[in-house]
Write a protein that holds these residues in place. Structure first.
Motif, PDB file in Angstrom:
ATOM      1  N   ARG A  53       0.869  -1.189   0.000  1.00 33.82           N
ATOM      2  CA  ARG A  53       0.000   0.000   0.000  1.00 33.82           C
ATOM      3  C   ARG A  53       0.896   1.227   0.000  1.00 33.82           C
ATOM      4  N   CYS A  54       0.677   2.125  -0.940  1.00 33.28           N
ATOM      5  CA  CYS A  54       1.545   3.294  -1.077  1.00 33.28           C
ATOM      6  C   CYS A  54       0.792   4.586  -0.732  1.00 33.28           C
ATOM      7  N   VAL A  65      -3.994   5.676  -7.785  1.00 33.32           N
ATOM      8  CA  VAL A  65      -3.540   4.994  -6.567  1.00 33.32           C
ATOM      9  C   VAL A  65      -3.340   3.514  -6.847  1.00 33.32           C
ATOM     10  N   ASP A  66      -4.304   2.897  -7.552  1.00 35.09           N
ATOM     11  CA  ASP A  66      -4.159   1.482  -7.903  1.00 35.09           C
ATOM     12  C   ASP A  66      -2.943   1.257  -8.789  1.00 35.09           C
ATOM     13  N   TYR A  67      -2.737   2.176  -9.740  1.00 34.63           N
ATOM     14  CA  TYR A  67      -1.574   2.064 -10.614  1.00 34.63           C
ATOM     15  C   TYR A  67      -0.285   2.166  -9.799  1.00 34.63           C
ATOM     16  N   THR A  68      -0.239   3.085  -8.858  1.00 32.46           N
ATOM     17  CA  THR A  68       0.950   3.264  -8.023  1.00 32.46           C
ATOM     18  C   THR A  68       1.239   2.001  -7.230  1.00 32.46           C
ATOM     19  N   ASN A  69       0.209   1.428  -6.631  1.00 32.79           N
ATOM     20  CA  ASN A  69       0.413   0.190  -5.867  1.00 32.79           C
ATOM     21  C   ASN A  69       0.949  -0.929  -6.755  1.00 32.79           C
ATOM     22  N   ASN A  70       0.395  -1.051  -7.943  1.00 30.90           N
ATOM     23  CA  ASN A  70       0.825  -2.134  -8.841  1.00 30.90           C
ATOM     24  C   ASN A  70       2.242  -1.911  -9.353  1.00 30.90           C
ATOM     25  N   ILE A  71       2.552  -0.685  -9.761  1.00 26.67           N
ATOM     26  CA  ILE A  71       3.880  -0.434 -10.321  1.00 26.67           C
ATOM     27  C   ILE A  71       4.952  -0.565  -9.247  1.00 26.67           C
ATOM     28  N   CYS A  72       4.624  -0.185  -8.017  1.00 31.30           N
ATOM     29  CA  CYS A  72       5.609  -0.316  -6.942  1.00 31.30           C
ATOM     30  C   CYS A  72       5.765  -1.767  -6.493  1.00 31.30           C
ATOM     31  N   TRP A  73       4.732  -2.581  -6.723  1.00 30.42           N
ATOM     32  CA  TRP A  73       4.848  -3.999  -6.358  1.00 30.42           C
ATOM     33  C   TRP A  73       5.732  -4.745  -7.352  1.00 30.42           C
ATOM     34  N   ILE A  74       5.525  -4.492  -8.636  1.00 31.84           N
ATOM     35  CA  ILE A  74       6.300  -5.233  -9.627  1.00 31.84           C
ATOM     36  C   ILE A  74       7.712  -4.692  -9.781  1.00 31.84           C
ATOM     37  N   SER A  75       7.929  -3.411  -9.435  1.00 33.09           N
ATOM     38  CA  SER A  75       9.294  -2.876  -9.438  1.00 33.09           C
ATOM     39  C   SER A  75       9.861  -3.005  -8.030  1.00 33.09           C
ATOM     40  N   GLN A 277       6.035   6.715  -0.539  1.00 35.53           N
ATOM     41  CA  GLN A 277       6.342   5.824   0.586  1.00 35.53           C
ATOM     42  C   GLN A 277       5.312   4.706   0.609  1.00 35.53           C
ATOM     43  N   CYS A 278       5.786   3.474   0.737  1.00 35.09           N
ATOM     44  CA  CYS A 278       4.902   2.307   0.681  1.00 35.09           C
ATOM     45  C   CYS A 278       5.078   1.451   1.934  1.00 35.09           C
TER      46      CYS A 278
END
Length: 407
Positions: A53-54, A65-75, A277-278
């Motif tokens: 969760r970011c 927000v959903d895009y941020t969570n996904n991009i930070c998870w895969i990167s 920050q996540c």
């Protein structure tokens, strides 16, 4: 725990066999089951819950927000303690040095670890079938015999003894050349040579399997050290030090809960750089799992080393093998004095040999000493009767030189 692991085994269509001891099953069955359970737990948390969760800027709508969570998870996110400054944009290499690149691959690594614990068992079961002795069948019959009625028990023991006798005879080299006899002495007395015809093939591959279990447990500590990117091989000592010294255990640089993530959003004319920050709730599970795994790997390694040493002590030295069999012959009142004691030594060294005694020990570890004593006494009676027939045949043909067969 046994019921959970048993359920996992049934789902995977894995048959629990009796061709090894408890320490071996601790490696290939219980540890594999534990790792599979951990895989299911982590995978469920990753693909069902919210693994990350970011904290996004206020202007971000819900889709961003959903895009941020996904991009930070895969990167790969990176960890910098709150009391340290975040390196500026022109020093991105300093951020990359702090990256965490393991948490997406934890389920895959757990499955690889489970496979690595099962590979020595696969090797053992493939190779022991080449020995001429059906270890699983023999030990299963011996294990079941202790729960049967007296009449069925007697029939099972007699069948088992005939089966063992055929297997041991199938291993024997019938040639009588000097070279064969020398190799027989080297394998029996000194345990130098190994092979099916030398009667120690099972013991050799069993020792190999146990050595692979030890190497696997030690190797996985260093494998996880590379995977996690930290000094995982000393992780357990640091955890103990923190607990003993009463240090506050709220976070870990190996499994940080709060990390930073850099990503870019392409707009019409430029690239917009964001740093958010996540929080990684999944690392709460990862931390507990890998603390347990560190202590479990050390525990399994110690027990495997002890088991290998114990088996080598009882199987390599001829005196320990002879004493083991004589103990059961005395228990069943089959052993006299003088000639019987010498014949008992030949019974162990020339008839049972390494693999025969090894099979008896496996039966004892999976059933009881009473079952082993009954099997040994029946084999002893069969051996003595064959020797008596051989002596009578030689006495009736004094001019005929007969090679003494190793029955």
């Amino acid at each position: 725990m046994d019921s959970i692991i048993g359920s996992v085994g049934r789902v995977a269509n894995v048959k629990v066999r009796n061709d090894d001891d408890l320490i071996d099953r601790l490696n290939h069955f219980y540890t594999t089951g534990i790792l599979i359970i951990f895989t299911v737990v982590v995978s469920a948390r990753q693909y069902v819950g919210d693994p990350i969760r970011c904290w996004c800027p206020a202007e971000f709508p819900g889709t961003h927000v959903d895009y941020t969570n996904n991009i930070c998870w895969i990167s790969n996110t990176y960890y910098i303690p709150l009391d340290e400054m975040v390196p500026p944009q022109h020093q991105l290499h300093l951020r990359r040095e702090k990256e965490l690149n393991y948490y997406q691959w934890v389920p895959v690594m757990l499955l690889i670890q489970a496979l690595m614990f099962y590979i020595p068992c696969i090797i053992w079961r493939i190779l022991n079938g080449q020995s001429g002795i059906n270890v699983d069948r023999i030990v299963s019959l011996g294990s079941n015999a202790q729960f049967e009625s007296p009449e069925t028990r007697v029939r099972t023991i007699k069948y088992l003894v005939k089966h063992v006798d055929r297997c041991l005879s199938n291993q024997r080299d019938s040639r009588g050349t000097c070279c064969v006899q020398l190799r027989h002495i080297l394998s029996t007395k000194l345990s130098i040579l190994c092979g099916r015809r030398y009667g120690n093939f099972l013991v050799a591959i069993y020792f190999l399997m146990k050595a692979l279990y030890i190497a696997n447990a030690i190797g996985q500590l260093f494998l996880l050290n590379e995977f996690l990117g930290t000094d995982f091989n000393v992780y357990g000592f640091q955890v103990i030090d923190e607990l003993v010294n009463g240090k506050e255990w709220t976070g870990s640089h190996r499994f940080p809960r709060v990390t930073l993530c850099d990503f870019q959003i392409r707009q019409v004319t430029n690239l917009q750089q964001y740093t958010v920050q996540c929080v990684l709730p999944i690392n709460l599970f990862n931390e507990k799992i890998y603390i347990f795994l560190w202590f479990w790997l050390v525990f399994v390694c110690i027990l495997s080393c002890y088991s290998l040493t114990n088996w080598m002590w009882h199987m390599v030295f001829p005196t320990t093998r002879i004493q083991y069999v004589r103990k059961f012959l005395k228990l069943m009142e089959r052993l006299g004095t003088g000639p019987d004691r010498k014949l008992a030594a030949r019974f162990v060294m020339d008839y049972l040999r390494h693999d025969g005694v090894f099979t008896l020990r496996l039966i004892g570890k999976n059933s009881s000493d009473i079952v082993v004593a009954e099997i040994v006494s029946e084999l002893w009676d069969m051996y003595r009767s064959k020797k008596c027939i051989q002596i009578r045949t030689n006495s009736q043909n004094p001019g005929h030189e007969t090679e003494e067969a190793d029955v």
